[in-house]
Design an enzyme around this catalytic site. Structure first.
Site, PDB file in Angstrom:
ATOM      1  N   ASP A  13     -39.973 -15.126  -8.222  1.00 50.19           N
ATOM      2  CA  ASP A  13     -39.527 -16.249  -9.060  1.00 50.19           C
ATOM      3  C   ASP A  13     -38.322 -16.980  -8.490  1.00 50.19           C
ATOM      4  O   ASP A  13     -37.509 -17.547  -9.229  1.00 50.19           O
ATOM      5  CB  ASP A  13     -39.207 -15.770 -10.494  1.00 50.19           C
ATOM      6  N   GLY A  15     -38.392 -19.663  -6.894  1.00 49.43           N
ATOM      7  CA  GLY A  15     -38.648 -21.105  -6.824  1.00 49.43           C
ATOM      8  C   GLY A  15     -39.540 -21.431  -5.623  1.00 49.43           C
ATOM      9  O   GLY A  15     -39.520 -22.548  -5.108  1.00 49.43           O
ATOM     10  N   LYS A  16     -40.338 -20.432  -5.222  1.00 49.98           N
ATOM     11  CA  LYS A  16     -41.222 -20.619  -4.055  1.00 49.98           C
ATOM     12  C   LYS A  16     -42.183 -21.783  -4.267  1.00 49.98           C
ATOM     13  O   LYS A  16     -42.421 -22.583  -3.367  1.00 49.98           O
ATOM     14  CB  LYS A  16     -42.030 -19.331  -3.781  1.00 49.98           C
ATOM     15  N   GLY A  40     -46.735 -16.464 -10.526  1.00 52.86           N
ATOM     16  CA  GLY A  40     -46.676 -17.682 -11.335  1.00 52.86           C
ATOM     17  C   GLY A  40     -45.756 -18.638 -10.618  1.00 52.86           C
ATOM     18  O   GLY A  40     -44.545 -18.412 -10.567  1.00 52.86           O
ATOM     19  N   HIS A  41     -46.338 -19.655  -9.988  1.00 52.73           N
ATOM     20  CA  HIS A  41     -45.555 -20.592  -9.175  1.00 52.73           C
ATOM     21  C   HIS A  41     -45.512 -21.940  -9.885  1.00 52.73           C
ATOM     22  O   HIS A  41     -46.537 -22.582 -10.083  1.00 52.73           O
ATOM     23  CB  HIS A  41     -46.178 -20.722  -7.773  1.00 52.73           C
ATOM     24  N   ARG A 144     -60.982   2.533  -0.225  1.00 55.12           N
ATOM     25  CA  ARG A 144     -62.278   2.072   0.325  1.00 55.12           C
ATOM     26  C   ARG A 144     -63.406   2.119  -0.687  1.00 55.12           C
ATOM     27  O   ARG A 144     -64.567   2.298  -0.343  1.00 55.12           O
ATOM     28  CB  ARG A 144     -62.628   2.857   1.595  1.00 55.12           C
ATOM     29  N   GLN A 223     -44.558 -13.103  -5.050  1.00 57.43           N
ATOM     30  CA  GLN A 223     -43.567 -12.055  -5.341  1.00 57.43           C
ATOM     31  C   GLN A 223     -42.347 -12.213  -4.417  1.00 57.43           C
ATOM     32  O   GLN A 223     -42.046 -13.327  -4.027  1.00 57.43           O
ATOM     33  CB  GLN A 223     -44.189 -10.647  -5.216  1.00 57.43           C
ATOM     34  N   GLY A 301     -44.379 -14.689 -19.618  1.00 54.88           N
ATOM     35  CA  GLY A 301     -43.454 -15.221 -20.629  1.00 54.88           C
ATOM     36  C   GLY A 301     -42.318 -14.266 -20.967  1.00 54.88           C
ATOM     37  O   GLY A 301     -41.499 -14.546 -21.842  1.00 54.88           O
ATOM     38  N   ARG A 304     -36.513 -12.926 -18.171  1.00 56.53           N
ATOM     39  CA  ARG A 304     -36.120 -12.339 -16.888  1.00 56.53           C
ATOM     40  C   ARG A 304     -34.698 -11.795 -16.996  1.00 56.53           C
ATOM     41  O   ARG A 304     -33.850 -12.417 -17.641  1.00 56.53           O
ATOM     42  CB  ARG A 304     -36.163 -13.400 -15.788  1.00 56.53           C
ATOM     43  N   LYS A 330     -31.808 -23.508  -7.441  1.00 54.85           N
ATOM     44  CA  LYS A 330     -31.157 -23.359  -8.741  1.00 54.85           C
ATOM     45  C   LYS A 330     -29.627 -23.312  -8.662  1.00 54.85           C
ATOM     46  O   LYS A 330     -28.979 -22.665  -9.483  1.00 54.85           O
ATOM     47  CB  LYS A 330     -31.729 -22.144  -9.485  1.00 54.85           C
TER      48      LYS A 330
HETATM   49  P1  GDP Z   1     -41.804 -18.827  -7.981  1.00 57.70           P
HETATM   50  O1  GDP Z   1     -42.612 -17.738  -8.586  1.00 57.70           O
HETATM   51  O2  GDP Z   1     -40.932 -18.347  -6.876  1.00 57.70           O
HETATM   52  O3  GDP Z   1     -42.627 -20.014  -7.589  1.00 57.70           O
HETATM   53  O4  GDP Z   1     -40.799 -19.330  -9.125  1.00 57.70           O
HETATM   54  P2  GDP Z   1     -41.175 -19.614 -10.682  1.00 57.70           P
HETATM   55  O5  GDP Z   1     -41.955 -20.858 -10.748  1.00 57.70           O
HETATM   56  O6  GDP Z   1     -41.738 -18.393 -11.305  1.00 57.70           O
HETATM   57  O7  GDP Z   1     -39.728 -19.783 -11.281  1.00 57.70           O
HETATM   58  C1  GDP Z   1     -38.820 -20.737 -10.810  1.00 57.70           C
HETATM   59  C2  GDP Z   1     -38.425 -21.657 -11.967  1.00 57.70           C
HETATM   60  O8  GDP Z   1     -37.290 -22.392 -11.610  1.00 57.70           O
HETATM   61  C3  GDP Z   1     -39.487 -22.689 -12.295  1.00 57.70           C
HETATM   62  O9  GDP Z   1     -39.455 -22.945 -13.675  1.00 57.70           O
HETATM   63  C4  GDP Z   1     -39.046 -23.918 -11.514  1.00 57.70           C
HETATM   64  O10 GDP Z   1     -39.482 -25.149 -12.111  1.00 57.70           O
HETATM   65  C5  GDP Z   1     -37.552 -23.794 -11.621  1.00 57.70           C
HETATM   66  N1  GDP Z   1     -36.792 -24.350 -10.481  1.00 57.70           N
HETATM   67  C6  GDP Z   1     -37.097 -24.348  -9.164  1.00 57.70           C
HETATM   68  N2  GDP Z   1     -36.069 -24.855  -8.427  1.00 57.70           N
HETATM   69  C7  GDP Z   1     -35.108 -25.175  -9.315  1.00 57.70           C
HETATM   70  C8  GDP Z   1     -33.774 -25.688  -9.177  1.00 57.70           C
HETATM   71  O11 GDP Z   1     -33.281 -25.948  -8.087  1.00 57.70           O
HETATM   72  N3  GDP Z   1     -33.053 -25.863 -10.329  1.00 57.70           N
HETATM   73  C9  GDP Z   1     -33.559 -25.554 -11.561  1.00 57.70           C
HETATM   74  N4  GDP Z   1     -32.781 -25.752 -12.613  1.00 57.70           N
HETATM   75  N5  GDP Z   1     -34.794 -25.076 -11.725  1.00 57.70           N
HETATM   76  C10 GDP Z   1     -35.555 -24.854 -10.613  1.00 57.70           C
HETATM   77  P1  IMO Z   2     -44.055 -14.704  -8.210  1.00 55.52           P
HETATM   78  O1  IMO Z   2     -45.020 -14.971  -7.088  1.00 55.52           O
HETATM   79  C1  IMO Z   2     -41.680 -11.779 -10.406  1.00 55.52           C
HETATM   80  C2  IMO Z   2     -43.396  -7.792 -10.898  1.00 55.52           C
HETATM   81  C3  IMO Z   2     -43.803  -7.337 -12.277  1.00 55.52           C
HETATM   82  C4  IMO Z   2     -43.526  -5.856 -12.166  1.00 55.52           C
HETATM   83  C5  IMO Z   2     -43.937  -5.546 -10.739  1.00 55.52           C
HETATM   84  C6  IMO Z   2     -45.346  -4.982 -10.607  1.00 55.52           C
HETATM   85  O2  IMO Z   2     -44.195 -15.620  -9.367  1.00 55.52           O
HETATM   86  O3  IMO Z   2     -42.658 -14.605  -7.691  1.00 55.52           O
HETATM   87  P2  IMO Z   2     -47.759  -6.074 -10.810  1.00 55.52           P
HETATM   88  O4  IMO Z   2     -48.416  -6.792 -11.943  1.00 55.52           O
HETATM   89  O5  IMO Z   2     -47.659  -6.879  -9.558  1.00 55.52           O
HETATM   90  O6  IMO Z   2     -48.358  -4.712 -10.562  1.00 55.52           O
HETATM   91  O7  IMO Z   2     -46.259  -5.795 -11.334  1.00 55.52           O
HETATM   92  O8  IMO Z   2     -43.856  -6.767 -10.025  1.00 55.52           O
HETATM   93  N1  IMO Z   2     -44.009  -9.062 -10.432  1.00 55.52           N
HETATM   94  C7  IMO Z   2     -43.341 -10.212 -10.326  1.00 55.52           C
HETATM   95  N2  IMO Z   2     -42.066 -10.525 -10.663  1.00 55.52           N
HETATM   96  N3  IMO Z   2     -42.470 -12.703  -9.825  1.00 55.52           N
HETATM   97  C8  IMO Z   2     -43.742 -12.404  -9.464  1.00 55.52           C
HETATM   98  O9  IMO Z   2     -44.516 -13.258  -8.773  1.00 55.52           O
HETATM   99  C9  IMO Z   2     -44.237 -11.114  -9.744  1.00 55.52           C
HETATM  100  N4  IMO Z   2     -45.431 -10.505  -9.553  1.00 55.52           N
HETATM  101  C10 IMO Z   2     -45.273  -9.243  -9.959  1.00 55.52           C
HETATM  102  O10 IMO Z   2     -43.027  -7.949 -13.278  1.00 55.52           O
HETATM  103  O11 IMO Z   2     -42.145  -5.627 -12.257  1.00 55.52           O
HETATM  104 MG    MG Z   3     -42.997 -16.898 -10.448  1.00 58.71          MG
END
Ligand code: GDP
Ligand code: IMO
Ligand code: MG
Length: 425
Positions: A13, A15-16, A40-41, A144, A223, A301, A304, A330
């Site tokens: 999470d 911000g990938k 969740g991106h 396997r 992740q 949801g 974090r 961020k």
């Molecule tokens: P990911 O899983 O690494 O793609 O990240 P997520 O999408 O799960 O969480 C990142 C959250 O931060 C999302 O709601 C983005 O819209 C938000 N976000 C990304 N870059 C920025 C930033 O520079 N500032 C703020 N305030 N929000 C950001």
């Molecule tokens: P993105 O790509 C944050 C966490 C879960 C749990 C652990 C194992 O959005 O950054 P799993 O369901 O993979 O067996 O859960 O990994 N987890 C993440 N945390 N961002 C993610 O993906 C995650 N994908 C899995 O919350 O702690």
């Molecule tokens: Mg995410």
């Protein structure tokens, strides 16, 4: 664009999704190489918000080719739902999305086992998985006994599936969980197989040919480093290699074809799910990070957990991933803090740690060693030029880079495309 691997350097999470979306403008092909719909991106395009779980974030830029590589695990129902939702929002998916015939499939018994095993663990043992069946699916791959997307669209799939459902139902009953209804699972998967078939291809050849044709590839990590099955806080990790090495094993592209590694870090730290988190804040500062950063999981949801920037973790990520460029996201979330802390080392039992210890019980007891910097208490979210940042913000970023090494590629000050300061990338 050079072939670029993008990884998360913390606990996911970071911000990938946003950074992938920015870099996709210059890439030809975007490929996911590990994980599944546990990811969740989030990408904001104007006022529209998209959350992608399986489909590469590159799909939001017209004309880009998107690939789900062999290292991904695919829940067909989740993939089809995502495709349908994208199409409803007028995003073209057909002839742009390619799914590896070698990718493993997530079945309902994987989800049921994930849930049942988590439910049986005691408080300190729970991983806090996303319950998407990721661990059991990768477990079967290693054992396997898994089925791949290629099996799903080939003759004999129904018999293979039936035999597995029968076996897994015995396991589920032994775990005091509900067995699955064989007929409905078979019907769902046979129907899904027909719908997925047009997307299935030999993505190894497709990707390698694209490279030969001079096209550039962007590898979308899911992740983060600290959730990697080998390098993360095991067992509180996911079940794939979310570090840069996974980009090769998860796509069939050789290591010498990768030109550069970009790692994404938040200007602070978050973690969703259980497991050690040395800089976690349970006080008002933690609450402020959570509310200013809207820190709720994009997949489940869940709130974090939040804490200060952990340079021990980021340095460890730099070493494992070979980071060339950092994308720091961020920064704007820190805008209101009077002072900001950075963890530079850990202490445990009188010993100082400069890197992440493998022993989870040591890491759980590690106390962060902090240095403190003055906050800037100025809104940075509208800034579009690095030089216009407040002095204290520049000092904070400079200190992070001094601790991490590598070069600053991108600085992000908001969720939208426009809130992106391109520095060296
Ligand atoms: P990911 O899983 O690494 O793609 O990240 P997520 O999408 O799960 O969480 C990142 C959250 O931060 C999302 O709601 C983005 O819209 C938000 N976000 C990304 N870059 C920025 C930033 O520079 N500032 C703020 N305030 N929000 C950001
Ligand atoms: P993105 O790509 C944050 C966490 C879960 C749990 C652990 C194992 O959005 O950054 P799993 O369901 O993979 O067996 O859960 O990994 N987890 C993440 N945390 N961002 C993610 O993906 C995650 N994908 C899995 O919350 O702690
Ligand atoms: Mg995410």
């Amino acid at each position: 664009m050079p072939n670029t691997v993008l990884v998360g350097a913390q606990w996911g999470d970071e911000g990938k999704g946003k950074i992938i979306d920015v870099l996709t403008a210059e890439a030809d092909v975007v490929v996911r190489y590990q994980g599944g719909n546990n990811a969740g991106h989030t990408v904001k395009v104007g006022e529209e918000k998209y959350v992608l779980h399986l489909v590469p974030s590159g799909i939001l830029r017209d004309g880009k080719i998107c690939v789900l590589g062999n290292g991904v695990v695919i829940d067909p129902a989740a993939l089809l739902q995502e495709i349908d939702e994208l199409k409803e929002r007028k995003i073209k998916v057909d002839d742009r999305l390619f799914v590896s015939d070698r990718a493993h499939v997530v079945f309902p018994y994987h989800r049921a086992l994930d849930e049942s095993r988590e439910a049986k663990l005691s408080k300190g043992e729970k991983i806090g998985t996303t319950k998407r069946g990721i661990g059991p699916s990768y477990g079967e791959k290693a054992a396997r006994t898994g089925l791949r997307i290629g099996d799903m669209v080939a003759d004999g799939f129904e018999e293979k599936l039936r035999s597995r459902i029968k076996e897994k139902n015995k396991v589920l009953i032994a775990l005091e969980s509900e067995p699955l209804d064989e007929e409905s699972v078979v019907a769902d998967y046979m129907a899904a197989a027909d719908r997925i078939a047009p997307f299935v291809s030999d993505t190894l050849t497709l990707l390698n040919q694209a490279m030969k044709d001079g096209r550039s590839i962007l590898f979308e990590g899911a992740q983060g480093t600290m959730l990697d099955i080998d390098y993360g806080t095991y067992p509180f990790v996911t079940s794939s290699n979310s570090t840069a090495g996974g980009a090769c094993t998860g796509t069939g592209i050789a290591p010498n074809k990768i030109d550069r590694i970009v790692a994404v870090v938040k200007a602070y730290t978050t973690r969703v799910g259980e497991g050690p988190f040395p800089t976690e804040l349970l006080d008002d500062s933690g609450k402020m990070l959570a509310s200013r950063g809207h820190e709720f999981g994009a997949t489940t949801g869940r709130p974090r957990r939040c804490g200060w920037f952990d340079a021990v973790v980021a340095r460890y990520s730099a070493m494992i991933n070979g980071v060339d460029y950092w994308a720091i996201t961020k920064l704007d979330v820190l805008d209101e803090f009077e002072s900001i802390k950075i963890c530079t080392a850990y202490e445990c039992d009188g010993k100082t740690y400069e890197t992440v210890p493998a022993n989870i019980s040591v890491l759980e007891r590690c106390k962060p060693v902090y240095e403190e910097m003055k906050g800037w208490q100025t809104d940075t979210s509208e800034i579009s030029n690095y030089d216009d940042l407040p002095t204290e913000a520049k000092e904070y970023v400079a200190r992070l880079l001094e601790l991490l090494g590598g070069s600053l590629g991108i600085l992000s000050v908001g969720p939208k495309r426009e809130s992106t300061l391109r520095i060296n990338l």
